[in-house]
Design an enzyme around this catalytic site. Structure first.
Site, PDB file in Angstrom:
ATOM      1  N   ASP A 402       0.860  -1.180   0.000  1.00 28.52           N
ATOM      2  CA  ASP A 402       0.000   0.000   0.000  1.00 28.52           C
ATOM      3  C   ASP A 402       0.902   1.238   0.000  1.00 28.52           C
ATOM      4  O   ASP A 402       2.108   1.150   0.254  1.00 28.52           O
ATOM      5  CB  ASP A 402      -0.898  -0.041   1.244  1.00 28.52           C
ATOM      6  CG  ASP A 402      -1.812   1.166   1.332  1.00 28.52           C
ATOM      7  OD1 ASP A 402      -2.329   1.581   0.284  1.00 28.52           O
ATOM      8  OD2 ASP A 402      -2.012   1.684   2.441  1.00 28.52           O
ATOM      9  N   ARG A 587      -2.097  14.985  -1.617  1.00 26.57           N
ATOM     10  CA  ARG A 587      -3.409  14.342  -1.606  1.00 26.57           C
ATOM     11  C   ARG A 587      -4.474  15.434  -1.759  1.00 26.57           C
ATOM     12  O   ARG A 587      -4.452  16.432  -1.039  1.00 26.57           O
ATOM     13  CB  ARG A 587      -3.619  13.579  -0.296  1.00 26.57           C
ATOM     14  CG  ARG A 587      -2.653  12.404  -0.136  1.00 26.57           C
ATOM     15  CD  ARG A 587      -2.622  11.929   1.298  1.00 26.57           C
ATOM     16  NE  ARG A 587      -3.924  11.500   1.756  1.00 26.57           N
ATOM     17  CZ  ARG A 587      -4.375  10.242   1.665  1.00 26.57           C
ATOM     18  NH1 ARG A 587      -3.608   9.325   1.103  1.00 26.57           N
ATOM     19  NH2 ARG A 587      -5.549   9.910   2.140  1.00 26.57           N
ATOM     20  N   GLY A 668      -5.254   3.452  -3.486  1.00 24.71           N
ATOM     21  CA  GLY A 668      -6.528   4.033  -3.883  1.00 24.71           C
ATOM     22  C   GLY A 668      -6.411   5.473  -4.324  1.00 24.71           C
ATOM     23  O   GLY A 668      -7.404   6.083  -4.715  1.00 24.71           O
ATOM     24  N   ARG A 755      -6.209   3.937  -7.831  1.00 23.45           N
ATOM     25  CA  ARG A 755      -7.672   3.923  -7.771  1.00 23.45           C
ATOM     26  C   ARG A 755      -8.194   2.498  -7.561  1.00 23.45           C
ATOM     27  O   ARG A 755      -9.139   2.060  -8.206  1.00 23.45           O
ATOM     28  CB  ARG A 755      -8.280   4.537  -9.033  1.00 23.45           C
ATOM     29  CG  ARG A 755      -8.115   6.035  -9.175  1.00 23.45           C
ATOM     30  CD  ARG A 755      -8.727   6.733  -7.992  1.00 23.45           C
ATOM     31  NE  ARG A 755      -8.796   8.189  -8.160  1.00 23.45           N
ATOM     32  CZ  ARG A 755      -8.809   9.031  -7.153  1.00 23.45           C
ATOM     33  NH1 ARG A 755      -8.713   8.577  -5.907  1.00 23.45           N
ATOM     34  NH2 ARG A 755      -8.907  10.323  -7.349  1.00 23.45           N
ATOM     35  N   LYS A 761      -7.409  -5.191  -4.954  1.00 18.67           N
ATOM     36  CA  LYS A 761      -6.060  -5.506  -4.480  1.00 18.67           C
ATOM     37  C   LYS A 761      -5.904  -7.012  -4.272  1.00 18.67           C
ATOM     38  O   LYS A 761      -4.894  -7.608  -4.677  1.00 18.67           O
ATOM     39  CB  LYS A 761      -5.784  -4.774  -3.164  1.00 18.67           C
ATOM     40  CG  LYS A 761      -5.702  -3.258  -3.284  1.00 18.67           C
ATOM     41  CD  LYS A 761      -5.345  -2.634  -1.944  1.00 18.67           C
ATOM     42  CE  LYS A 761      -5.222  -1.123  -2.047  1.00 18.67           C
ATOM     43  NZ  LYS A 761      -4.831  -0.503  -0.753  1.00 18.67           N
ATOM     44  N   ASN A 785      -8.444  -1.361   4.555  1.00 23.28           N
ATOM     45  CA  ASN A 785      -8.601  -1.644   3.131  1.00 23.28           C
ATOM     46  C   ASN A 785      -7.502  -2.537   2.585  1.00 23.28           C
ATOM     47  O   ASN A 785      -7.566  -2.968   1.433  1.00 23.28           O
ATOM     48  CB  ASN A 785      -8.639  -0.326   2.341  1.00 23.28           C
ATOM     49  CG  ASN A 785      -7.362   0.490   2.518  1.00 23.28           C
ATOM     50  OD1 ASN A 785      -6.690   0.386   3.550  1.00 23.28           O
ATOM     51  ND2 ASN A 785      -7.028   1.285   1.544  1.00 23.28           N
ATOM     52  N   ASP A 786      -6.492  -2.838   3.393  1.00 27.84           N
ATOM     53  CA  ASP A 786      -5.408  -3.721   2.963  1.00 27.84           C
ATOM     54  C   ASP A 786      -5.581  -5.148   3.474  1.00 27.84           C
ATOM     55  O   ASP A 786      -4.775  -6.024   3.130  1.00 27.84           O
ATOM     56  CB  ASP A 786      -4.056  -3.180   3.454  1.00 27.84           C
ATOM     57  CG  ASP A 786      -3.784  -1.772   2.965  1.00 27.84           C
ATOM     58  OD1 ASP A 786      -4.048  -1.520   1.776  1.00 27.84           O
ATOM     59  OD2 ASP A 786      -3.332  -0.933   3.767  1.00 27.84           O
TER      60      ASP A 786
END
Length: 1142
Positions: A402, A587, A668, A755, A761, A785-786
């Site tokens: 990530d 970001r 992402g 994205r 992933k 999210n990982d």
């Protein structure tokens, strides 16, 4: 009774209804047809066994292993038929292995029981019979109203009913669940929040209907129906109303909640589910070798059975019984075959699995104890969640990482922004327009104020000092040091802190109001509604009412989710500024607003209420209403927040590349931001040819682009390529073009996927992991999210970052910083793999040496199944005599020193693709075992010769003397062979190796010197003493051992000089000193022939080689870590030439 039995056995089916109905305070309806729903009690059970099922369940699990099951079959065969060895020779080792494993697993489970009892017996207060009653946590039932006080942990999942605050809010920290230390706000239903006493809550008549429990911590769908005259009131329940078990109450004196999910139905318990078992490549190889040895065993048994009947003759004096004469030749042959299986069964190393488990378990502590993996700033050390994959750390070929929080610090700082098409920089707490000098007096425009208000109002930030939020006068809050912010998102915290320094301070919330201090002036905004953030929309919104009575929708989110919805504002200019900010590695978040009329808001509010109270498809209905509200927006601007790289990230990525590991970044973030970070981190470099698979709209277009990329890679002579893929194009590429896509990726030195959704992933990792080459993959990340890719990869590593602990909980290993990955792989991974590979090969080698003489002996006893060794030695060979030296070797061996392994990543490439445990190496060790076994047996046979008077007292030597001589030679040889393979000697190695030999001789002396009353026969009585009293026996042992090991030493010396490996050359590098001829016989210089080192050895032996410093020259082709500061400079032998850098 039947239901209880089914529950104990785990066969009781789950609730069939998709929802559960809960009667608050267990006020059940009074009618005959009412059926109570069955719910579990509140006991937490993390243990695996109970007193009743421990023995059968543990035995079942242990005998699922092929080696244990095999020895069980052998033991049963020994009990059923007449075999040459006693059942004890198989039963005792099996019993030892099973017992040791059972004790280890039983102790671990006892600790889990102990921890469960502490939790289940925690005192709690519940409302029953109109009063507050103290009871144990395990006695809480679904529907009970529980009181929780400040700083207490919630004993079960509760729906919040009321608090000591008038607005019915409370603050909770979920650090024990997801690692987030920020305070989260939870709300009670307004109609119930006013009930604050025990008597009032006991009279409450309400029914909660919600979904059955699910593991998602952030999802809860339900409604509460409050029974009031004349009509019932229905209110929605969501995650903001649910207090999770394991969370703690903060900044609130007390709360009351009703239990909805108890015991193993609690969300935290549902997240305890076991992950899929990961198996290392070494374990797979070990099972393959085991099958090969089973085949060897069967072949030996078949040959012995056939030769027995081919060479069989029956002496005239042998009188067979009637039963023997009438027995079937087929049954007799089967019986003989089984007897030979029993005789040769020790070729299978029964203690291998136990030794491997102990090596992995004890070896994992070296990772935890490694101070180089300790992070001083946070006080965090490395964690090992599973020790089954230690050796797999040395086989990694692909790293999936990530970006945010893994490669970067996840410490956000507001740097730039664009408001109404004008760019600004944030300097020293001031917002400075481009072209304006910092320090000039500046008046903010309405657009700029609206942008700052959007930042200060649209967020999920909380403040720590709750007393400040209760003050009506905010003058004391103007000082920025008096307010400390907490946020789940570091971006939000950075933006709110920047707005405070500029002049608009978020000072907290009071009831339904948000308090701002706008340039010293107090402003109260009424909070009408919050449209929560979700991963699909990638935005969040708030609806507020200004002090002037206007209703405004503020929206904040990714530019891809805001710009398409914007109708007014500087859309085109802002879009260009978004790309410019992203190219700087910032970001970006876009801000927008929309004014609502009173009628519009009332219509939207009614639609929101209907969607939120729906029990079926609630998420879809809420999403539809959100999309209806968040449209036709006015674009305010975009913010740019910097997330700097972690320390030594570029060096670590470069080292991974030198080790032959390909690094993929899966993030992402938007394309430009991801490319910028990849360039700054060294993942991409400026000379790399960057290929793009982005913005593909259709399957046909994607297929054509893949073909173009494939053609370009094949015809382009650029050394390195980099590939950039976005989430949309990836979805198209995975629809029927997987093989071409993966082929392109393999031909690229670095791949960047932006994205990406969490499941995407995992799909990428699975796609590469299951490709024909079956590479070993490693995934590393720090956020929730990982988790999917961490669990999908062969090895999952969690970063102890600032996005919670879900990644750490679901990982196999956890480290505090990305830079620690280098030592974890290059040092620990290399050493663990080499150690366990040699352990496995040595185990098979020593068992071949052990049992092959038994097979050869059958040729001299007409395959009568006479055993060569005594039963005690058969039993203790693997358990006692040879177990400790190899275990200590597998814990402490260092073929190359750790600092060299870390500074020379190319050494990692040398052991890739399971090179040390390859079929070639396995065949070498197996053939070596057979060769040594032939030397043991025939050397002892030739030593004995026709003259059997080898005993010191002149007596004739017999079967047991010959067998003991073979066993002694074999044991000493395999022990010294391990010493030859050892590169790193410690006092522990010396102790166990020489101690094992001393123990063997001491045991043999004691075992043969006493007539033991519990033994039926004692064939070894005085054999040891009489045999070793013979000089010829001692001489024979020495000669045979030297004959076995001397060729090995010659082979190692020859190949070490003729064709040394990179690891062997690296062994010459000593810390803090040069290398002398006396320290190593393997020194050589550039341009030497194969004979030159041998000539130098002779010079050394003859005294003509002085112990001066040696000029150690490396080949220019040897890759070396260029960032290494510790590689030494060695002076030349004659002192005249310049120093050479190693």
């Amino acid at each position: 009774m039947i239901r209880w039995i089914r529950q104990q056995l785990g066969f009781d089916p789950p609730h069939q209804s998709p929802t559960r109905t809960i009667y608050v305070s267990n006020h059940f309806p009074q009618y005959e047809n009412f059926v109570h729903q069955k719910f579990p009690d509140n006991r937490m059970i993390s243990s695996k066994y109970t007193v009743w099922n421990f023995i059968p369940k543990n035995l079942f699990e242990q005998f699922r292993r092929i080696a244990n099951f095999y020895f069980l079959v052998i033991f049963l065969v020994q009990l059923m038929i007449d075999t040459p060895t006693s059942p004890y020779t198989s039963g005792l080792p099996l019993f030892f292995v099973i017992t040791v494993t059972a004790i280890k697993q039983g102790y671990e489970d006892w600790l889990r029981h102990k921890a469960d009892n502490e939790v289940n017996n925690t005192p709690v207060y519940v409302i029953r019979s109109g009063g507050l009653v103290q009871t144990r946590s395990q006695n809480i039932r679904v529907g009970d109203i529980v009181r929780i006080e400040k700083d207490q942990t919630f004993p079960t999942d509760l729906v919040l009913l009321s608090t000591d605050r008038e607005d019915g809010t409370c603050y909770v920290t979920t650090a024990s669940l997801d690692g987030e230390t920020n305070l989260k706000t939870h709300h009670a239903v307004p109609e119930i929040a006013k009930l604050r006493t025990v008597s009032q809550l006991h009279t409450l008549r309400a029914v909660i209907t919600c979904h059955q429990p699910e593991p998602d911590l952030y999802r809860f769908v339900g409604q509460i129906r409050i029974q009031q005259n004349p009509n019932n009131i229905v209110r929605p329940l969501g995650p903001e109303n649910l207090l999770l078990r394991g969370a703690s109450l903060k900044n609130t004196n007390e709360v009351y909640g009703v239990a909805v999910y108890t015991g193993m139905d609690a969300k935290i318990a549902l997240n305890y589910k076991s992950k899929s078992q990961k198996r290392s490549s070494v374990e797979k190889s070990m099972n393959t070798f085991l099958i090969v040895f089973l085949e060897i065993l069967v072949i030996e048994a078949v040959i012995s059975t056939i030769l027995k009947y081919a060479w069989w003759y029956e002496p005239s004096y042998n009188e067979r019984t009637t039963q023997e004469k009438n027995s079937s030749r087929i049954l007799t042959g089967i019986s003989d075959f089984l007897a030979f299986l029993v005789l040769y069964n020790y070729i299978i190393p029964i203690s291998l699995y136990v030794t491997v488990e102990m090596q992995k378990f004890l070896g994992s502590f070296f990772i935890v104890w490694d101070l180089d993996l300790y992070h001083d700033a946070t006080g965090q050390r490395a964690q090992v969640n599973t020790s089954d994959l230690n050796e797999e750390l040395g086989q990694v070929e692909y790293v999936f990482t990530d970006k945010t929080g893994t490669l970067t610090e996840n410490e956000m700082k507001f740097r730039e922004c664009s408001i109404n098409g004008i760019k600004y920089k944030y300097i020293n707490g001031n917002l400075v327009r481009e072209g304006v000098t910092d320090g000039e007096k500046y008046t903010f425009t309405d657009e700029e104020k609206m942008f700052l208000k959007a930042i200060s109002l649209c967020h999920t930030v909380h403040i720590n000092d709750q007393e400040e939020t209760r003050r009506s006068n905010l003058n004391s809050v103007v000082d920025s040091s008096s307010v400390q912010y907490y946020a789940a998102s570091p971006d939000e915290k950075a933006l709110v802190e920047a707005a405070r320094k500029i002049g608009i301070t978020f000072a907290g919330s009071s009831e339904k109001n948000i308090l701002l201090n706008e340039f010293g002036k107090e402003q109260r905004y009424k909070l009408l509604d919050i449209l929560e953030f979700d991963a699909n929309r990638r935005r969040m919104s708030v609806i507020v009412e200004t002090p002037e009575g206007k209703k405004i929708l503020f929206t904040k989110g990714a530019e891809s989710s805001i710009l398409p919805l914007a109708k007014t504002g500087e859309i085109r200019t802002t879009s260009v500024h978004v790309d410019e900010l992203a190219m700087k590695g910032l970001r970006t978040l876009c801000m927008a607003c929309k004014y609502l009329t009173k009628k519009e808001y009332e219509e939207l509010a009614s639609q929101l209420l209907a969607a939120r109270t729906s029990l079926q498809h609630r998420e879809e209905e809420i999403a539809n209403v959100f999309n209806l509200i968040e449209r036709d927006l006015h674009l305010l601007g975009v913010s740019g927040v910097e997330d700097k790289l972690q320390d030594k990230v570029p060096e670590t990525i470069e080292a991974l590349k030198l080790a032959g590991i390909k690094v993929w970044v899966l993030t992402g973030d938007k394309l430009e931001t991801a490319i910028s970070v990849s360039l700054s981190s060294g993942h991409f470099h400026r000379a790399m040819n960057i290929l793009e698979l982005t913005n593909q709209k259709s399957d046909t277009e994607c297929a054509a682009q893949l073909q173009r990329l494939d053609t370009r890679i094949k015809h382009d002579h650029v050394i390195q390529h980099g590939l950039v893929v976005d989430g949309t194009s990836l979805s198209l590429a995975l629809r029927g073009h997987e093989e071409l896509f993966i082929e392109i990726c393999k031909n690229c030195s670095a791949v960047l996927c932006c994205r990406m959704a969490p499941l995407q992933k995992a799909k990428v990792v699975r796609l590469l992991k299951t490709s024909p080459a079956k590479p070993i993959t490693l995934a590393i990340g720090d956020g929730a999210n990982d988790v999917s890719m961490i669990m999908e990869a062969n090895i999952g590593i969690g970063i102890m970052g600032k996005e919670g602990r879900q990644a750490v909980r679901n990982s196999d290993y956890a480290i505090a910083r990305f830079k620690f990955l280098a030592k974890l792989l290059f040092v620990h991974g290399h050493l663990y793999y080499v150690r366990i590979s040699h352990l496995v090969q040595y185990f098979f080698y020593k068992n071949v040496c052990f049992i092959t003489p038994q097979f050869l002996y059958q040729f001299f006893c007409l395959f009568s199944q006479q055993t060569l060794y005594d039963g005690a030695y058969l039993t203790l060979y693997n358990i006692c005599f040879t177990s400790l030296p190899i275990l200590m070797y597998s814990l402490f061996e260092q073929d190359v020193q750790p600092h060299i392994l870390q500074n020379k990543p190319s050494l990692y490439k040398e052991i890739s693709r399971n090179e040390v445990l390859s079929l070639k190496r396995f065949l070498y060790w197996t053939l070596l075992g057979f060769c040594h076994a032939f030397i043991f047996f025939f050397g002892s046979y030739l030593l004995r010769g026709d003259d059997a008077s080898m005993m010191g007292n002149g007596q004739m030597s017999g079967n047991w003397t010959f067998g003991f001589l073979v066993f002694t030679v074999m044991f000493i040889t395999v022990t010294l062979k391990l010493g030859i393979e050892t590169h790193y000697w410690t006092w522990i190695n010396h102790f166990v190796m020489w101690g094992s030999i001393i123990f063997y001789f001491g045991f043999s002396l004691l075992y043969g010197a006493i007539i033991w009353p519990f033994l039926q026969s004692q064939d070894m009585y005085c054999v040891f003493v009489h045999m070793l009293s013979s000089g010829s026996a001692w001489l024979g042992i020495i000669v045979i051992v030297v004959a076995c090991l001397f060729p090995d030493v010659l082979r190692k010396v020859f190949w070490r000089h003729a064709r040394p490996t990179l690891a062997q050359r690296s062994q010459l590098m000593e810390p803090n000193s040069g290398i002398t001829c006396m320290e190593s016989i393997c020194c050589y210089s550039r341009g030497e022939t194969v004979c030159s080192p041998l000539r130098r050895i002779l010079d050394q032996i003859m005294g003509r080689c002085k112990p001066l410093r040696v000029n150690r020259c490396w080949s220019d082709l040897d890759p070396c870590y260029t960032n290494d500061r510790s590689i030494l400079t060695l002076s030349s032998m004659d002192g005249s030439s310049n120093a050479s850098v190693v």
